[in-house]
Design an enzyme around this catalytic site. Structure first.
Site, PDB file in Angstrom:
ATOM      1  CD  GLU A   1      31.156   1.225 -16.672  1.00  0.00           C
ATOM      2  OE1 GLU A   1      31.231   0.058 -17.042  1.00  0.00           O
ATOM      3  OE2 GLU A   1      31.235   1.579 -15.482  1.00  0.00           O
TER       4      GLU A   1
ATOM      5  CE  LYS B   1      28.064  -6.208 -11.062  1.00  0.00           C
ATOM      6  NZ  LYS B   1      27.365  -5.120 -11.704  1.00  0.00           N
TER       7      LYS B   1
ATOM      8  NE  ARG C   1      32.392  -8.323 -11.796  1.00  0.00           N
ATOM      9  CZ  ARG C   1      31.649  -8.061 -12.875  1.00  0.00           C
ATOM     10  NH1 ARG C   1      32.179  -7.471 -13.934  1.00  0.00           N
ATOM     11  NH2 ARG C   1      30.381  -8.406 -12.901  1.00  0.00           N
TER      12      ARG C   1
HETATM   13  N1  PXG Z   1      29.352  -1.583 -16.178  1.00  0.00           N
HETATM   14  C1  PXG Z   1      28.636  -1.463 -15.055  1.00  0.00           C
HETATM   15  C2  PXG Z   1      28.661  -0.185 -14.303  1.00  0.00           C
HETATM   16  C3  PXG Z   1      27.880  -2.548 -14.608  1.00  0.00           C
HETATM   17  O1  PXG Z   1      27.185  -2.445 -13.480  1.00  0.00           O
HETATM   18  C4  PXG Z   1      28.622  -3.823 -16.520  1.00  0.00           C
HETATM   19  C5  PXG Z   1      29.364  -2.723 -16.906  1.00  0.00           C
HETATM   20  C6  PXG Z   1      28.708  -5.084 -17.309  1.00  0.00           C
HETATM   21  O2  PXG Z   1      29.485  -6.046 -16.608  1.00  0.00           O
HETATM   22  P1  PXG Z   1      29.219  -7.603 -16.734  1.00  0.00           P
HETATM   23  O3  PXG Z   1      30.236  -8.208 -15.842  1.00  0.00           O
HETATM   24  O4  PXG Z   1      27.808  -7.855 -16.290  1.00  0.00           O
HETATM   25  O5  PXG Z   1      29.412  -7.955 -18.150  1.00  0.00           O
HETATM   26  C7  PXG Z   1      27.863  -3.744 -15.346  1.00  0.00           C
HETATM   27  C8  PXG Z   1      27.042  -4.897 -14.895  1.00  0.00           C
HETATM   28  C9  PXG Z   1      21.113  -4.733 -13.443  1.00  0.00           C
HETATM   29  C10 PXG Z   1      22.378  -5.369 -13.796  1.00  0.00           C
HETATM   30  O6  PXG Z   1      20.380  -5.328 -12.651  1.00  0.00           O
HETATM   31  C11 PXG Z   1      23.528  -4.614 -14.001  1.00  0.00           C
HETATM   32  C12 PXG Z   1      24.705  -5.250 -14.313  1.00  0.00           C
HETATM   33  C13 PXG Z   1      24.765  -6.596 -14.455  1.00  0.00           C
HETATM   34  C14 PXG Z   1      23.621  -7.343 -14.248  1.00  0.00           C
HETATM   35  C15 PXG Z   1      22.413  -6.719 -13.912  1.00  0.00           C
HETATM   36  O7  PXG Z   1      20.804  -3.657 -13.978  1.00  0.00           O
HETATM   37  N2  PXG Z   1      25.781  -4.466 -14.475  1.00  0.00           N
END
Ligand code: PXG
Length: 294
Positions: A187, A154, A55
């Site tokens: 989301e 991301k 990703r």
């Molecule tokens: N939506 C958004 C906007 C994100 O940033 C997710 C969904 C979940 O995706 P994953 O691939 O992690 O299942 C994310 C992920 C943090 C932090 O430090 C944020 C994320 C992941 C890890 C840490 O707040 N966001």
């Protein structure tokens, strides 16, 4: 006695956390020009490492950035950084920035793309929340649309998510629900959303403006394996208000139940059986699978 400083990886070298610095002219700082991943490791194994790195490369490609390493090399750098810190359970923040350049937007004046890896620990919500459920509120700030910066990237531009988080906290909630410009549910600020209704599990489509979450995909697969019907839909707030169960997924959040949304009690106002089953399934999976670190 102070703890041993974290060792942070920057472009091939490790630095004590106090000396891990990048230039004020880095375009990651000046313009949010870069991409990142948040990755977890449990019990000496990195969860979905290849999926995260894949990703990351897709995000980089979309913003016309070439990462100066192969996917295999970046995987190895992540594992090496965890090892360097002698960690067994924790969290990796992998950041790739456009690098140091002049003042001015053009990325072509940046010298080289920088790879930064921080391995540490994380706790997003207190432990009780996994037993009680979170409180959610709808945010005024909408998810960006695919015709501006694709919400699939991301990127280091998280300001709309930060604003949404501020709005959720101001409303007395713990996490915020972001809608797309049509008003459908996309989301949360850092997590994907799932609803359970009459035994069927629903989640917004990625096209709704949700990140193609890696935990989302793992939980979809777990649910299907467990025999549930899983539907990716255009989801409205109504679908969430009337849910039997509601839960969020994310690398940092893991699988976390929701007790209340916009002042409406969800189901019984406590984690339901499907959510509990998936929390359990997810925990088992991350403890026993993944790329070995040692
Ligand atoms: N939506 C958004 C906007 C994100 O940033 C997710 C969904 C979940 O995706 P994953 O691939 O992690 O299942 C994310 C992920 C943090 C932090 O430090 C944020 C994320 C992941 C890890 C840490 O707040 N966001």
């Amino acid at each position: 006695m102070s703890e041993k400083p974290l060792q942070v990886y920057i472009d091939g070298q490790f630095f004590d956390e106090g000396n891990a610095k990048i230039s004020v002219f880095d375009h990651g700082l000046l313009y949010g020009d870069g991409v990142f991943e948040g990755i977890r490791f449990y019990n000496d194994r990195v969860t979905c490492l290849k999926e995260h790195i894949s990703r990351l490369f897709d995000s980089a490609k979309a913003i016309h950035m070439e990462i100066p390493a192969t996917q295999e090399e970046v995987c190895a750098i992540v594992v090496k950084t965890i090892r360097q810190n002698d960690l067994h359970d924790g969290y990796v923040r992998l950041v790739v920035t456009r690098g140091t350049g002049g003042l001015g937007l053009s990325p072509y004046r940046c010298e080289k793309v920088s790879i930064i890896v921080i391995a540490s620990t994380i706790s997003l919500y207190p432990k009780e929340k996994y037993e009680q459920g979170l409180i959610l509120a709808t945010c005024a700030t909408r998810r960006p649309t695919h015709d501006s910066l694709s919400p699939s990237v991301k990127s280091l531009n998280y300001l709309s998510n930060v604003m949404a988080k501020v709005e959720a906290l101001a409303a007395g909630a713990e996490e915020g629900v972001m809608l797309n410009t049509e008003g459908y549910v996309a989301e949360c600020t850092g997590d994907n959303i799932f609803v359970v209704k009459d035994g069927i599990i629903y989640t917004p489509t990625v096209a709704s403006g949700s990140l193609n979450g890696i935990t989302r995909r793992v939980v979809i697969d777990l649910a299907i394996k467990a025999g549930f019907e899983l539907r990716e839909i255009q989801m409205s707030r109504y679908d969430m208000y009337t849910a039997d169960e509601l839960f969020l997924t994310g690398t940092a959040a893991e699988v976390v139940p929701v007790a209340q949304y916009d002042q409406r009690k969800i189901g019984e106002g406590k984690p339901g059986p499907v959510t509990k089953q998936l929390i359990e399934g997810y925990r088992n999976l991350v403890e026993t699978t993944g790329t070995p670190i040692y």
